[in-house]
Design an enzyme around this catalytic site. Structure first.
Site, PDB file in Angstrom:
ATOM      1  N   GLU A 434       0.820  -1.220   0.000  1.00  0.00           N
ATOM      2  CA  GLU A 434       0.000   0.000   0.000  1.00  0.00           C
ATOM      3  C   GLU A 434       0.851   1.266   0.000  1.00  0.00           C
ATOM      4  OE1 GLU A 434      -2.849  -0.346   3.187  1.00  0.00           O
ATOM      5  OE2 GLU A 434      -3.750  -2.127   2.307  1.00  0.00           O
ATOM      6  N   GLU A 510      -4.206  -8.942   0.306  1.00  0.00           N
ATOM      7  CA  GLU A 510      -4.642  -8.678   1.696  1.00  0.00           C
ATOM      8  C   GLU A 510      -6.157  -8.540   1.661  1.00  0.00           C
ATOM      9  OE1 GLU A 510      -2.179  -5.868   3.896  1.00  0.00           O
ATOM     10  OE2 GLU A 510      -3.974  -5.246   4.985  1.00  0.00           O
TER      11      GLU A 510
HETATM   12  C1  GAL Z   1      -4.095  -2.526   5.524  1.00  0.00           C
HETATM   13  C2  GAL Z   1      -2.597  -2.577   5.824  1.00  0.00           C
HETATM   14  C3  GAL Z   1      -2.311  -3.411   7.037  1.00  0.00           C
HETATM   15  C4  GAL Z   1      -3.261  -3.059   8.133  1.00  0.00           C
HETATM   16  C5  GAL Z   1      -4.654  -3.293   7.661  1.00  0.00           C
HETATM   17  C6  GAL Z   1      -5.704  -3.081   8.704  1.00  0.00           C
HETATM   18  O1  GAL Z   1      -4.420  -1.413   4.789  1.00  0.00           O
HETATM   19  O2  GAL Z   1      -1.896  -3.099   4.738  1.00  0.00           O
HETATM   20  O3  GAL Z   1      -0.985  -3.214   7.432  1.00  0.00           O
HETATM   21  O4  GAL Z   1      -3.053  -1.725   8.472  1.00  0.00           O
HETATM   22  O5  GAL Z   1      -4.909  -2.421   6.612  1.00  0.00           O
HETATM   23  O6  GAL Z   1      -6.995  -3.232   8.139  1.00  0.00           O
END
Ligand code: GAL
Length: 832
Positions: A434, A510
């Site tokens: 991100e 993710e």
């Molecule tokens: C994502 C990020 C993670 C964590 C997660 C929480 O955007 O990559 O590190 O922060 O959100 O939802």
């Protein structure tokens, strides 16, 4: 001129080796002194450090707390989470005191007969901005706290005399988005080699041909210090050892010693290779021996696996010719109550727990893992996405890696790839997570360049990048650039992306970010985004998520119905220290609520939801919530069942509440609307939900049916009576006498019939006698302020986990747990 002496040997033939090779390596674990003060003379060999504390490395200075609202209080806006204005965040990095400086010192034993041998120091990771001094002189600096780095200290040491090693570390305020740990939290190695030697990570092994009958193993080994041979030829013996330790191929030849360094390139046929795979993690070894006129100079061993990976348009990822859809989990590096301090038993337990849930790959978010973690993944058959960075040059926090990126990223990426490119478990690299550069053209170019560094150093693995700005990366070209376009969240845009992406697949790098607390349930049971409660918990019904995220089934349905979808990595497999979203500034809140497993390593309900879907052949039949609700008599208290079976009937005190069947006819397109979200339509394809059941004390029973309509399993939950005794069970009742191994003991507060008392939060006290010691305890309560290392801790939802560490001697360790109002209970752990 090259002379080839021998080629492949018959299977099983042994190679005779001289008894003592010249390479020796040891871990620098004991004998360290530590302080949180900071003075320039601390590097000096004459400085008297006897007043500093004695510590054993790996050591995380911050995990001992105390927790405080003021530790690394961050005043900023978290752009990724949609915050527009700066606000106070406490607990974002765990509320633990990792900010500031710390110094470590110890002596180095350098033998008086060192002669012409070389001396190296290697740090598997030091948090952070490490400055390393030997005998008062700086030998090197490495800013990134997650990477392995090494220095040649030969010219700094004094053989036979007192030698001092000093390390200064410094962690800046607002430098991380989670708990990074602090100090020498990974191992430190001291290595001696002969002047002719294989340098660190000097061997690169590839298996370009993998067939059932034969594999070709291509090996390149760097040999350093050739000029010290003064023109004499070097004898090089190489061999491949099978998983059983038999020599399956070997070679011996002499090479000329021109120049200082040489790349030795060779290859072997391996007949009927035993492939590395998830269920059969076969590991081979490559051994190289360097000799000068019969005198052994160096012997270096590299573990590797034989396996193939392939990407197929429209179809995704293939391992050994078999489609592998990722049922992955993102994991941060901390080990809960141990903080960041590396411990193999704790890592093994994490991997085992993930395997039990059905996880078939781990993403080491958002940084390079400890070498022990990757070795365990090699040994246990767990594929790994090895990640490098959480940011590039543009910041996510003011003092993050962004400050070092331009100068250091290539060295950091190269070390990551070199360290793990022979590990069969590592199946892809990730260049970032991100990063704010996503929507810019320059960002896309940078992604291309980072991917090229990975390809240059390892042409065998694909590269991905976790991107949470799908429209931005489609426009900028970043998504098109990558071997594997990795999308974080927003699964509703997968189709749009897939239509325009040339790769023919995409990965949910993710997903999910559902939040829940173990054993805590909120009413009414409705889907909520960013819900907060006075107790700082989230509902265990698995119906709550973040503003940018969703529930597990919103991903399941797409992963299942799209062949081109490569699978997913859920956020997260296990809770971690820091990032207690949505409790950004609601102290106390020190750890995440994202995990399917809590910070103590205990499964939340969600663990069983994943298990029921990911492990179709294993029986899962799990009822939630608990059934002890004094005061809720007659009130609607929905019951969910997570099961691999298609159908079940539910009974409350013997009265049928009806049969429920998973509705496989539910489609993505029909459910892309708010009404379906509210009605849990997608969930009905994967969970069984009785939404109108009313609470009455007694017994909830579920009977599961298979596809043929046969009753195949039952499960019961009963209303608990008063707390009556403590129940102790260990994950392992025998541990090694190495002073490091850990038995994880689950403590449950139960009634006289053994039913968990689900709201018990009493204080428990621990004592360990015999061949072990109390190491830590954790309850999985993100709002607890109990220090992990003290021998007293409050239970959470009736449970916690106590960690018993072995002594360096065989015997028996006895853990006794006591609490007010209950008889004490003990468990015996064999240390042998
Ligand atoms: C994502 C990020 C993670 C964590 C997660 C929480 O955007 O990559 O590190 O922060 O959100 O939802």
């Amino acid at each position: 001129m090259k002379r080839l002496f021998a080629c492949a040997l018959t299977l099983g033939a042994a190679l005779s080796l001289p008894l003592q090779a010249q390479r020796s390596e040891r871990l620098l674990e004991k004998g360290w002194r530590f302080t949180r003060e900071d003075q320039s003379q601390f590097s000096s060999p004459t400085f008297n450090d006897s007043k500093w504390s004695r510590v054993v490395v790996p050591h995380d200075w911050a995990i001992y707390g105390p927790f405080s609202f003021d530790n690394d209080k961050q005043h900023l806006a978290i752009a990724q989470d949609g915050q527009k204005e700066a606000m106070e965040h406490a607990g974002r990095t765990g509320g633990l005191p990792f900010v500031g400086t710390g110094w470590y010192r110890r002596s180095l034993e350098i033998p008086s007969d060192l002669g012409d041998r070389r001396v190296f120091l290697r740090f598997d990771g030091a948090m952070s901005h490490a400055r390393v001094y030997v005998n008062g002189k700086e030998v090197g600096y490495w800013p990134y706290g997650y990477n392995t780095f090494a220095f040649d200290i030969t010219s700094f040491v004094r053989p036979g005399e007192a030698n001092t090693l000093a390390v200064r570390l410094e962690n800046k305020h607002e430098s991380s988005r989670w708990y990074p740990g602090a100090g020498l939290y990974r191992n430190v190695h001291l290595t001696f080699t002969s002047p002719v030697y294989v340098p660190l990570w000097g061997t690169q092994i590839q298996t370009p041909t993998v067939e059932a009958s034969r594999a070709y193993v291509d090996v390149r080994t760097r040999i350093a210090g050739m000029s010290t041979l003064s023109g004499r030829p070097l004898q090089v013996k190489t061999k491949i050892l099978s998983p059983e330790g038999k020599v399956v191929a070997q070679r011996e030849e002499e090479i000329q010693s021109a120049g200082t360094e040489r790349l030795y390139h060779t290859g072997f046929d391996v007949e009927r290779p035993q492939l590395w795979d998830i269920d059969q993690p076969h590991l081979y070894k490559y051994v190289i021996e360097l000799s000068d006129g019969g005198r052994l100079l160096d012997r270096d061993t590299t573990t590797f696996g034989i396996r193939s990976i392939e990407l197929k348009a429209g179809d995704g990822f293939y391992l050994n010719g078999r489609k592998l859809k990722f049922q992955g989990a993102c994991l941060h590096h901390d080990l809960g109550p141990l903080g960041a301090a590396v411990n193999e038993a704790a890592m093994r337990r994490q991997i085992r727990t993930m395997q039990d849930m059905g996880v078939n790959a781990i993403r080491t978010s958002h940084n390079m893992p400890a070498p022990e973690f990757v070795r365990l993944c090699d040994e246990m058959g767990m594929p790994v996405m090895a990640e490098s960075f959480d940011c590039w040059a543009q910041p996510k926090v003011p003092n993050g890696y962004n400050l070092d990126f331009n100068e250091w990223h290539e060295r950091d990426l190269v070390n990551l790839v070199h360290q793990f490119r022979n590990s069969p478990s590592v199946i892809m690299w990730s260049i970032g997570n991100e990063v704010p550069e996503q929507p810019s053209l320059d960002g896309a170019k940078l992604a291309y360049r980072l991917q090229e560094i990975c390809h240059r150093e390892d042409p065998t693995r694909p590269v991905t990048n976790g991107m949470d700005n799908p429209l931005g990366v489609l426009k900028s070209g970043m998504a098109t650039t990558l071997d594997i376009p990795g999308f974080n969240y927003r699964p509703f845009l997968y189709d749009t992306a897939h239509k325009v992406l040339p790769q023919g697949f995409l990965l949910g790098s993710e997903t999910c970010s559902t939040v829940s607390s173990r054993g805590v349930y909120k009413f009414p049971v409705v889907r909520k985004s960013m819900a907060k409660y006075p107790d700082h918990q989230s509902s265990g019904y698995d119906v709550e998520h973040c503003g940018w995220s969703n529930l597990p089934e919103d991903d399941f349905i797409r992963q299942e119905d799209h062949d081109w979808s490569m699978g997913e990595f859920i956020w997260t497999g296990i809770d971690y220290l820091g990032e207690p979203t949505p409790y950004y500034s609601d102290w106390p809140s020190h750890s995440s609520l994202f995990g399917a497993v809590d910070l103590a390593g205990l499964p939340k309900d969600r663990f069983y939801l994943y298990r029921s879907h990911w492990k179709k052949d294993a029986e899962t039949l799990h009822i939630l919530p608990h059934w002890t609700w004094p005061g809720r008599e007659g009130e609607v208290t929905p019951i969910f069942v997570y099961t691999n079976y298609p159908e079940a009937e539910l009974f409350i005190n013997g009265k049928s509440q009806g049969r429920q069947r998973k509705d496989r006819s539910i489609k993505i397109e029909d459910t892309e609307n708010e009404d379906s979200q509210k009605a849990f339509t997608r969930q009905k394809r994967y969970r069984l939900m009785w939404m109108d059941t009313k609470y009455e004390p007694g017994e909830v029973k579920v009977v599961a049916y298979d596809d043929a309509g046969k009753a195949v399993a039952t499960q019961t939950v009963r209303t608990a009576g008063r707390a009556h005794h403590l129940e102790l069970s260990a994950d392992r009742t025998t541990i090694s006498p190495d002073g490091k191994d850990i038995s994880f003991v689950t403590v449950r507060v139960v009634d006289k019939d053994g039913n968990l008392v689900p709201d018990d939060g009493r204080l428990l006290n621990f004592k360990v006698t015999g061949a072990g010691s109390f190491r830590a305890a954790a309850s999985g309560n993100p709002a607890s302020l109990d220090a992990f290392h003290l021998p007293r801790h409050h239970a959470f939802s009736g449970q916690l986990v106590a960690l018993v560490q072995s002594a360096e001697r065989a015997g028996e360790a006895v853990l006794t747990v006591s609490a007010k109002g209950l008889p004490s209970a003990s468990i015996r752990i064999q240390v042998k």
